[in-house]
Design an enzyme around this catalytic site. Structure first.
Site, PDB file in Angstrom:
ATOM      1  N   TYR A   1       0.568  -1.422  -0.259  1.00 50.44           N
ATOM      2  CA  TYR A   1      -0.211   0.433  -0.268  1.00 50.44           C
ATOM      3  C   TYR A   1       1.341   1.679   0.064  1.00 50.44           C
ATOM      4  O   TYR A   1       2.319   1.127  -0.015  1.00 50.44           O
ATOM      5  CB  TYR A   1      -0.737   0.372   1.996  1.00 50.44           C
ATOM      6  CG  TYR A   1      -1.899  -1.025   0.902  1.00 50.44           C
ATOM      7  CD1 TYR A   1      -2.622  -1.317   0.012  1.00 50.44           C
ATOM      8  CD2 TYR A   1      -2.150  -1.758   1.984  1.00 50.44           C
ATOM      9  CE1 TYR A   1      -3.533  -1.955  -0.181  1.00 50.44           C
ATOM     10  CE2 TYR A   1      -3.553  -2.633   2.592  1.00 50.44           C
ATOM     11  CZ  TYR A   1      -4.297  -2.633   0.727  1.00 50.44           C
ATOM     12  OH  TYR A   1      -4.981  -3.977   1.030  1.00 50.44           O
TER      13      TYR A   1
ATOM     14  N   ARG B   1       3.273  -2.120  10.663  1.00 52.47           N
ATOM     15  CA  ARG B   1       2.580  -3.573   9.989  1.00 52.47           C
ATOM     16  C   ARG B   1       3.605  -3.277   8.940  1.00 52.47           C
ATOM     17  O   ARG B   1       3.060  -2.583   7.805  1.00 52.47           O
ATOM     18  CB  ARG B   1       1.302  -2.956   9.385  1.00 52.47           C
ATOM     19  CG  ARG B   1       1.103  -4.977   9.138  1.00 52.47           C
ATOM     20  CD  ARG B   1      -0.333  -5.300   8.923  1.00 52.47           C
ATOM     21  NE  ARG B   1      -0.487  -6.580   9.833  1.00 52.47           N
ATOM     22  CZ  ARG B   1      -1.321  -7.492   8.888  1.00 52.47           C
ATOM     23  NH1 ARG B   1      -2.966  -7.214   8.443  1.00 52.47           N
ATOM     24  NH2 ARG B   1      -1.425  -8.895   9.501  1.00 52.47           N
TER      25      ARG B   1
ATOM     26  N   ARG C   1      -8.758 -14.529   9.616  1.00 54.39           N
ATOM     27  CA  ARG C   1      -9.975 -15.218   9.319  1.00 54.39           C
ATOM     28  C   ARG C   1     -10.540 -15.792  10.562  1.00 54.39           C
ATOM     29  O   ARG C   1     -11.635 -16.662  10.507  1.00 54.39           O
ATOM     30  CB  ARG C   1      -9.903 -15.649   8.309  1.00 54.39           C
ATOM     31  CG  ARG C   1      -9.664 -14.310   7.180  1.00 54.39           C
ATOM     32  CD  ARG C   1      -9.161 -15.284   5.897  1.00 54.39           C
ATOM     33  NE  ARG C   1      -7.693 -16.272   5.984  1.00 54.39           N
ATOM     34  CZ  ARG C   1      -7.219 -16.123   5.418  1.00 54.39           C
ATOM     35  NH1 ARG C   1      -8.222 -16.639   3.717  1.00 54.39           N
ATOM     36  NH2 ARG C   1      -6.170 -16.659   5.488  1.00 54.39           N
TER      37      ARG C   1
ATOM     38  N   CYS D   1     -12.173 -21.951  10.189  1.00 60.01           N
ATOM     39  CA  CYS D   1     -11.852 -21.257   9.073  1.00 60.01           C
ATOM     40  C   CYS D   1     -11.691 -21.699   7.921  1.00 60.01           C
ATOM     41  O   CYS D   1      -9.950 -22.990   8.540  1.00 60.01           O
ATOM     42  CB  CYS D   1     -10.564 -20.107   8.885  1.00 60.01           C
ATOM     43  SG  CYS D   1     -10.495 -19.387   7.323  1.00 60.01           S
TER      44      CYS D   1
ATOM     45  N   CYS E   1     -11.207 -19.927   2.402  1.00 58.12           N
ATOM     46  CA  CYS E   1     -12.193 -19.820   1.266  1.00 58.12           C
ATOM     47  C   CYS E   1     -11.995 -18.836   0.607  1.00 58.12           C
ATOM     48  O   CYS E   1     -11.690 -18.263  -1.114  1.00 58.12           O
ATOM     49  CB  CYS E   1     -13.545 -19.983   1.265  1.00 58.12           C
ATOM     50  SG  CYS E   1     -15.008 -19.117   2.912  1.00 58.12           S
TER      51      CYS E   1
ATOM     52  N   CYS F   1     -15.241 -13.332   3.625  1.00 59.79           N
ATOM     53  CA  CYS F   1     -14.918 -11.961   3.880  1.00 59.79           C
ATOM     54  C   CYS F   1     -14.464 -11.130   2.893  1.00 59.79           C
ATOM     55  O   CYS F   1     -15.442 -10.571   2.908  1.00 59.79           O
ATOM     56  CB  CYS F   1     -14.230 -12.654   4.734  1.00 59.79           C
ATOM     57  SG  CYS F   1     -12.661 -14.002   4.155  1.00 59.79           S
TER      58      CYS F   1
ATOM     59  N   CYS G   1     -19.133 -14.759   6.049  1.00 61.76           N
ATOM     60  CA  CYS G   1     -18.586 -15.478   6.402  1.00 61.76           C
ATOM     61  C   CYS G   1     -18.993 -16.364   6.525  1.00 61.76           C
ATOM     62  O   CYS G   1     -20.338 -16.978   7.080  1.00 61.76           O
ATOM     63  CB  CYS G   1     -18.203 -15.940   8.530  1.00 61.76           C
ATOM     64  SG  CYS G   1     -17.193 -17.272   8.293  1.00 61.76           S
TER      65      CYS G   1
HETATM   66  C1  FMN Z   1     -11.637  -8.825   5.297  1.00 68.24           C
HETATM   67  C2  FMN Z   1     -10.237  -8.907   5.383  1.00 68.24           C
HETATM   68  C3  FMN Z   1      -9.651  -7.658   5.842  1.00 68.24           C
HETATM   69  C4  FMN Z   1      -8.562  -6.952   5.848  1.00 68.24           C
HETATM   70  N1  FMN Z   1      -8.516  -5.917   5.935  1.00 68.24           N
HETATM   71  C5  FMN Z   1      -6.789  -5.645   6.389  1.00 68.24           C
HETATM   72  C6  FMN Z   1      -6.279  -4.580   6.739  1.00 68.24           C
HETATM   73  O1  FMN Z   1      -7.706  -3.723   7.232  1.00 68.24           O
HETATM   74  N2  FMN Z   1      -5.412  -4.420   7.484  1.00 68.24           N
HETATM   75  C7  FMN Z   1      -4.559  -5.225   7.139  1.00 68.24           C
HETATM   76  O2  FMN Z   1      -3.042  -4.873   7.454  1.00 68.24           O
HETATM   77  N3  FMN Z   1      -4.754  -6.461   6.490  1.00 68.24           N
HETATM   78  C8  FMN Z   1      -6.000  -6.249   6.162  1.00 68.24           C
HETATM   79  N4  FMN Z   1      -6.315  -7.775   5.766  1.00 68.24           N
HETATM   80  C9  FMN Z   1      -5.130  -8.960   6.072  1.00 68.24           C
HETATM   81  C10 FMN Z   1      -5.373  -9.632   7.450  1.00 68.24           C
HETATM   82  O3  FMN Z   1      -4.752  -8.434   8.503  1.00 68.24           O
HETATM   83  C11 FMN Z   1      -4.295 -10.917   7.818  1.00 68.24           C
HETATM   84  O4  FMN Z   1      -2.986 -10.357   7.439  1.00 68.24           O
HETATM   85  C12 FMN Z   1      -4.912 -12.044   6.834  1.00 68.24           C
HETATM   86  O5  FMN Z   1      -6.289 -12.253   6.987  1.00 68.24           O
HETATM   87  C13 FMN Z   1      -4.248 -13.365   6.418  1.00 68.24           C
HETATM   88  O6  FMN Z   1      -4.683 -13.756   8.326  1.00 68.24           O
HETATM   89  P1  FMN Z   1      -5.226 -14.791   8.422  1.00 68.24           P
HETATM   90  O7  FMN Z   1      -4.406 -15.935   7.565  1.00 68.24           O
HETATM   91  O8  FMN Z   1      -5.510 -15.308  10.293  1.00 68.24           O
HETATM   92  O9  FMN Z   1      -6.680 -14.389   8.129  1.00 68.24           O
HETATM   93  C14 FMN Z   1      -7.561  -8.428   5.353  1.00 68.24           C
HETATM   94  C15 FMN Z   1      -8.066  -9.580   5.522  1.00 68.24           C
HETATM   95  C16 FMN Z   1      -9.162 -10.221   5.226  1.00 68.24           C
HETATM   96  C17 FMN Z   1     -10.088 -11.131   5.035  1.00 68.24           C
END
Ligand code: FMN
Length: 415
Positions: A175, A223, A320, A343, A346, A350, A363
């Protein structure tokens, strides 16, 4: 497996978090047009706090509506957003959960064309938009950069006044901040481009602007991707000095993973990337800096234990998995691992709903996500005998729901 190691407190700056399970920042795409967040978002986070999560990192909040480039998250350029944010903070605090807000100056070249309303995205340099190579980004002027720094200060103060425990800078996923930090996107020849030090200036000034606004008591997290996982993207070796620069600038913790939109699977990791798919970045980071580390990406309760035991990270982020199972922490910490609804990675309901339909999160395996109040299960006044025909996912969910509401259920399945 013994999950007790996750049940130990740990501090980021002076913020003490009760356990090692943190919710990864995820936007709900449910904000209002004036920048305030929806009541549904408060209910959603309250449910995850009630479920025992130690730290919630709220999905990104933008500095201004313009920099949000069409994303329906909150934005913080007015004080009238504060009371609703305080309702959220206090709802979460009731369960002993800490809450951090993620702050973003935008997606830059990664803006979705279907959200942009024909406007050119802004970036560190005049580079093509990620999703439409014919659309060139507009390079931010130094004056605009200075304005962004003032906006960071303003928004950070809004978050502090709302009562948040910490602020996270959204510097990952390729970003806008990452576009300044990385040589592949930053083509500037002024003081914000060229040498690694110049490319870090934007990020470091952001940290300084936030610090100036919130003082030394409020932790700042950052981050970032430790490697981009595509040819030409940032490598481990290039990132190490950047992490050290951030530590020197006063960042209190690093939230680390890998990837960028060029390799979007790492941002929303599907099943085939496997468990703990970005935990490999932790060992390198641990050796490079002394501040606490958080890590996300396809974690399970078991990989969470392994990561904390390895000593290479201090918090396991679950994104997730906590959308699917708000009670994850309480269940694994009270010997109810087998009750965790997993989770299935998929991405359909989300991030899929957000990106393809521009609508709010839910979800596939937990339809109450994003609708926590409306789908709250209450005990039925009168217990009935419910017969469900067919034991597929729909039939089983109907049976489960009816049973939770106190009915006597018989499920018939041909097989
Ligand atoms: C619906 C959704 C929205 C997300 N929005 C953000 C966000 O606003 N900021 C961010 O740093 N990462 C965002 N992510 C990434 C998550 O923080 C995370 O890094 C990613 O889902 C992997 O982790 P997990 O396997 O535990 O889901 C988003 C992910 C999902 C699925």
């Amino acid at each position: 497996m013994n999950y007790e190691i996750l049940n130990t407190p740990f501090s980021i700056g002076n913020m003490i978090v009760k356990n090692r399970i943190a919710m990864a920042p995820m936007g709900l795409n449910s904000g209002h047009i004036d920048g305030t967040i929806a009541d549904d978002e408060i209910d959603y986070f309250e449910e995850r706090a009630k479920g025992g999560t130690g730290l919630i990192i709220m999905g990104c909040q933008f500095l201004t509506q313009e920099l949000a480039q069409g994303s329906m998250e909150g934005y913080l350029d007015n004080t009238y957003v504060i009371p609703q944010l305080t309702t959220l903070v206090e709802a979460v605090h009731r369960y002993g959960t800490k809450i951090c807000a993620q702050l973003s100056c935008g997606t830059g070249k990664n803006a979705f064309p279907n959200m942009l309303n024909g406007k050119a995205p802004v970036s560190s340099s005049a580079i093509p938009s990620m999703f439409d190579p014919n659309l060139m980004c507009r390079e931010l002027t130094v004056e605009e950069i200075k304005t962004i720094m003032k906006q960071f200060s303003y928004s950070a103060k809004v978050l502090k006044d709302a009562g948040f425990d910490a602020i996270e800078v959204h510097g990952h996923a390729g970003y806008l901040i990452d576009q300044f930090m990385s040589e592949i996107w930053n083509k500037r020849t002024d003081e914000y481009g060229g040498s690694p030090e110049n490319r870090m200036r934007f990020a470091v000034e952001i940290v300084q602007a936030i610090r100036e606004a919130v003082g030394h008591d409020m932790p700042i997290l950052f981050r970032m991707a430790v490697k981009h996982n595509f040819e030409g993207g940032r490598t481990f070796e290039e990132t190490i000095p950047l992490m050290q620069e951030l530590e020197k600038a006063g960042v209190d913790a690093l939230d680390i993973d890998s990837g960028s939109y060029e390799n979007i699977d790492y941002i929303f990791p599907p099943a085939y990337l496997g468990d703990a798919c970005m935990a490999d970045v932790c060992e390198v980071a641990r050796k490079a800096v002394r501040i606490p580390l958080l890590n996300a990406g396809n974690h399970t309760p078991e990989t969470a234990v392994q990561l904390i035991e390895s000593g290479n990270a201090d918090f396991v982020l679950m994104g997730r998995p906590l959308i699917a199972e708000p009670e994850m922490a309480n269940k694994i910490l009270t010997d109810r691992r087998d009750e965790v609804r997993p989770c299935i990675r998929c991405n359909d309901d989300c991030i899929g709903r957000i990106l393809t339909r521009l609508t709010k999160i839910s979800c596939s395996v937990n339809p109450a996500t994003g609708f926590e109040k409306r789908f709250k299960l209450e005990k039925a006044d009168k217990q009935q005998h419910v017969v469900v025909i067919g034991g597929g996912p729909g039939g089983m969910e109907a049976a489960r729901t009816a049973a939770l509401m106190g009915h006597k259920v018989d499920l018939f399945e041909r097989e």
